[in-house]
Motif scaffolding. Structure first.
Motif, PDB file in Angstrom:
ATOM      1  N   ARG A   1       0.831  -1.212   0.000  1.00 57.26           N
ATOM      2  CA  ARG A   1       0.000   0.000   0.000  1.00 57.26           C
ATOM      3  C   ARG A   1       0.860   1.255   0.000  1.00 57.26           C
ATOM      4  NH1 ARG A   1      -4.026  -0.656   4.882  1.00 57.26           N
ATOM      5  NH2 ARG A   1      -4.678   1.389   4.139  1.00 57.26           N
TER       6      ARG A   1
ATOM      7  N   LEU B   1       1.756   1.922  -3.594  1.00 51.35           N
ATOM      8  CA  LEU B   1       0.623   2.497  -4.317  1.00 51.35           C
ATOM      9  C   LEU B   1       0.505   3.985  -4.007  1.00 51.35           C
ATOM     10  CD1 LEU B   1      -1.790   2.037  -6.173  1.00 51.35           C
ATOM     11  CD2 LEU B   1      -3.135   1.397  -4.158  1.00 51.35           C
ATOM     12  N   SER B   2       0.756   4.339  -2.766  1.00 50.59           N
ATOM     13  CA  SER B   2       0.749   5.750  -2.377  1.00 50.59           C
ATOM     14  C   SER B   2       1.847   6.513  -3.103  1.00 50.59           C
ATOM     15  CB  SER B   2       0.922   5.879  -0.861  1.00 50.59           C
ATOM     16  OG  SER B   2       0.833   7.224  -0.448  1.00 50.59           O
TER      17      SER B   2
ATOM     18  N   GLY C   1       2.893   5.835  -6.029  1.00 47.38           N
ATOM     19  CA  GLY C   1       2.391   6.020  -7.391  1.00 47.38           C
ATOM     20  C   GLY C   1       1.488   7.231  -7.496  1.00 47.38           C
ATOM     21  N   THR C   2       0.629   7.412  -6.502  1.00 46.13           N
ATOM     22  CA  THR C   2      -0.229   8.596  -6.473  1.00 46.13           C
ATOM     23  C   THR C   2       0.606   9.864  -6.446  1.00 46.13           C
ATOM     24  OG1 THR C   2      -1.895   7.353  -5.228  1.00 46.13           O
ATOM     25  CG2 THR C   2      -2.116   9.755  -5.258  1.00 46.13           C
TER      26      THR C   2
ATOM     27  N   SER D   1       9.453  10.009  -4.987  1.00 51.09           N
ATOM     28  CA  SER D   1       8.268   9.876  -5.837  1.00 51.09           C
ATOM     29  C   SER D   1       7.811  11.234  -6.366  1.00 51.09           C
ATOM     30  CB  SER D   1       7.140   9.205  -5.061  1.00 51.09           C
ATOM     31  OG  SER D   1       7.526   7.938  -4.585  1.00 51.09           O
TER      32      SER D   1
ATOM     33  N   ALA E   1      -3.533   9.213 -11.822  1.00 52.13           N
ATOM     34  CA  ALA E   1      -3.365   9.417 -10.377  1.00 52.13           C
ATOM     35  C   ALA E   1      -4.669   9.187  -9.639  1.00 52.13           C
ATOM     36  CB  ALA E   1      -2.836  10.829 -10.105  1.00 52.13           C
TER      37      ALA E   1
ATOM     38  N   THR F   1      -5.216   5.558  -8.992  1.00 54.55           N
ATOM     39  CA  THR F   1      -4.470   4.977  -7.858  1.00 54.55           C
ATOM     40  C   THR F   1      -5.126   5.314  -6.521  1.00 54.55           C
ATOM     41  OG1 THR F   1      -2.980   6.893  -7.599  1.00 54.55           O
ATOM     42  CG2 THR F   1      -2.298   5.160  -9.150  1.00 54.55           C
TER      43      THR F   1
ATOM     44  N   TRP G   1      -8.102   2.994  -6.155  1.00 58.80           N
ATOM     45  CA  TRP G   1      -7.577   1.659  -5.847  1.00 58.80           C
ATOM     46  C   TRP G   1      -7.162   1.575  -4.373  1.00 58.80           C
ATOM     47  CZ3 TRP G   1      -2.785  -0.764  -8.798  1.00 58.80           C
ATOM     48  CH2 TRP G   1      -2.617  -2.082  -8.379  1.00 58.80           C
ATOM     49  N   SER G   2      -6.482   2.597  -3.897  1.00 57.88           N
ATOM     50  CA  SER G   2      -6.047   2.622  -2.501  1.00 57.88           C
ATOM     51  C   SER G   2      -7.233   2.611  -1.546  1.00 57.88           C
ATOM     52  CB  SER G   2      -5.182   3.860  -2.260  1.00 57.88           C
ATOM     53  OG  SER G   2      -4.708   3.897  -0.927  1.00 57.88           O
TER      54      SER G   2
ATOM     55  N   TRP H   1      -8.667  -0.848  -1.489  1.00 56.69           N
ATOM     56  CA  TRP H   1      -7.756  -1.723  -0.754  1.00 56.69           C
ATOM     57  C   TRP H   1      -7.935  -1.545   0.757  1.00 56.69           C
ATOM     58  CZ3 TRP H   1      -2.149  -2.445  -2.926  1.00 56.69           C
ATOM     59  CH2 TRP H   1      -1.564  -3.568  -2.336  1.00 56.69           C
TER      60      TRP H   1
END
Length: 395
Positions: free
Chosen positions: A200, A203-204, A206-207, A331, A367, A370, A373-374, A377
């Motif tokens: 997770r 994934l953050s 990626g955002t 990131s 973005a 994501t 999706w988060s 999740w």
């Protein structure tokens, strides 16, 4: 709020001015160094590359250093890089100073964020980060237009001298106000590395990268777009960039107050806003009034997400936040690097400056995906946790 947090914000303002001021100086750099506008734009990406590498590397190297010592060391190297940049005769030396300066600036960011968050209560983390990151916002309002104006009237080298002086003053503030000695709890590298296994968390990241890229692909070429497409005179560029900065200050202030209680709502509102603003800018790039209004909104919605992007990672990292926070700054700089690079490709291919806004819109939509999706999740994890007691055998 501890005064030391404001000192960290001031230091970010001083260094952040160097990070962003080239957006308004690309024509001067291009003419003086004999390179194209896209090549000059890569100096922005060079800074981002240095930050991309510097944050995690220096976070690990200085993990057990006293925080004040680390911050002062980073500032000293940063000042030296600005002086060399002001004296250099060529493009590639300037490129190198951008990477080196950004490398230590990234280390400063990582240590400053961890320091600030450790000085406040859990429900005040968003506000603390809005103050620290607000230094970069103030750089947009004051540093960027001032650096642009100095560069236009005294030459771009004078802008680097100004940053060196500002950074030296901030160094005095850090020495006088940041607590010395090691933190009460000394970070452990193995714990930090275990934290990085959390999917997770990635994934953050990626955002962070996508939302930053969506904003920076536009911002990197905003000054040139205003001249080449919108048709504004060069003297208007610092004013429009200051308007963008005012929007950024408003946005990060609001985001700092909402991100602790409503992180996902803050992220969705900010990223959706970036995508819609980018599309509108692409369609109305020839209208001066439209572009000025949209520049203000881009700053507001783009920076509103900043505290939530930072505090979200800090929350996921738990008791080992140093490396996780540093990678989040990397990131940010993946977005800062890839955004202008994609914009340069589009411009070089002959699609024109409005094309960078279309790229921003696409990155914004990705973005947003994501974030959704988060959220899904997290809901799934919460539901699984709630079911666990029922699955335990009776005694």
């Amino acid at each position: 709020m501890p005064f030391a947090v404001y000192i960290l914000g001031l230091s970010i303002f001083a260094q952040g001015t160097s990070e962003i001021m080239l957006s308004g100086l690309l024509p001067e750099l291009s003419a003086d160094l004999g390179v194209s506008i896209p090549q000059a734009g890569l100096l922005i990406s060079a800074f981002a590359v240095g930050m991309l590498i510097g944050a995690p590397v220096l976070a690990v190297i200085t993990l057990r250093w006293p925080r004040r010592t680390a911050l002062l060391a980073f500032l000293a190297v940063f000042i030296a890089a600005q002086v060399v940049a002001a004296l250099t005769p060529g493009y590639w030396v300037l490129f190198g100073t951008r990477v080196i300066g950004a490398f230590v600036y990234a280390g400063f960011w990582a240590v400053a964020a961890t320091t600030a968050l450790s000085l406040v209560a859990e429900n005040a983390r968003g506000k603390a980060m809005s103050i620290v990151a607000g230094g970069l916002t103030i750089a947009n309002i004051i540093g960027l237009p001032a650096g642009t104006a100095i560069g236009q009237h005294l030459g771009w080298r004078a802008a680097f001298w100004a940053v060196a002086i500002l950074s030296a003053l901030s160094m005095v503030g850090v020495a006088a106000n940041i607590p010395g000695g090691r933190p009460a709890t000394v970070p452990d590298l193995r714990s930090e590395m275990r934290t990085m296994r959390n999917p997770r968390l990635w994934l953050s990241y990626g955002t962070t990268a996508l939302s930053t890229g969506a904003q920076l692909v536009i911002f990197a070429y905003l000054g040139t777009l205003l001249i080449e497409t919108t048709g504004l005179a060069e003297g208007w560029i610092p004013i429009v960039l200051a308007i963008y900065g005012i929007g950024a200050l408003i946005g990060i202030t609001i985001g700092g107050r909402t991100s602790d209680a409503h992180p996902y709502r803050t992220l969705i509102a900010g990223v959706l806003g970036i995508a819609l603003i980018a599309a509108a800018l692409a369609l109305t790039a020839t209208s001066a009034v439209s572009v000025v209004v949209l520049a203000f909104l881009l700053g507001a919605f783009g920076f509103a997400t900043n505290p939530a992007l930072n505090t979200r990672v800090f929350a996921l990292a738990g008791a080992a936040p140093t490396l996780a926070t540093a990678v989040n700054f990397s990131s940010f700089n993946i977005g800062i690097t890839v955004g202008p690079w994609l914009g340069g490709i589009a411009i070089g291919a002959g699609f024109g400056y409005p094309s960078v806004a279309w790229i921003g819109a696409v990155l914004g939509v990705l973005a947003l995906g994501t974030i959704v999706w988060s959220m899904a999740w997290q809901r799934g994890s919460a539901a699984t946790s709630a079911e666990q007691p029922a699955l335990q055998p009776a005694h």
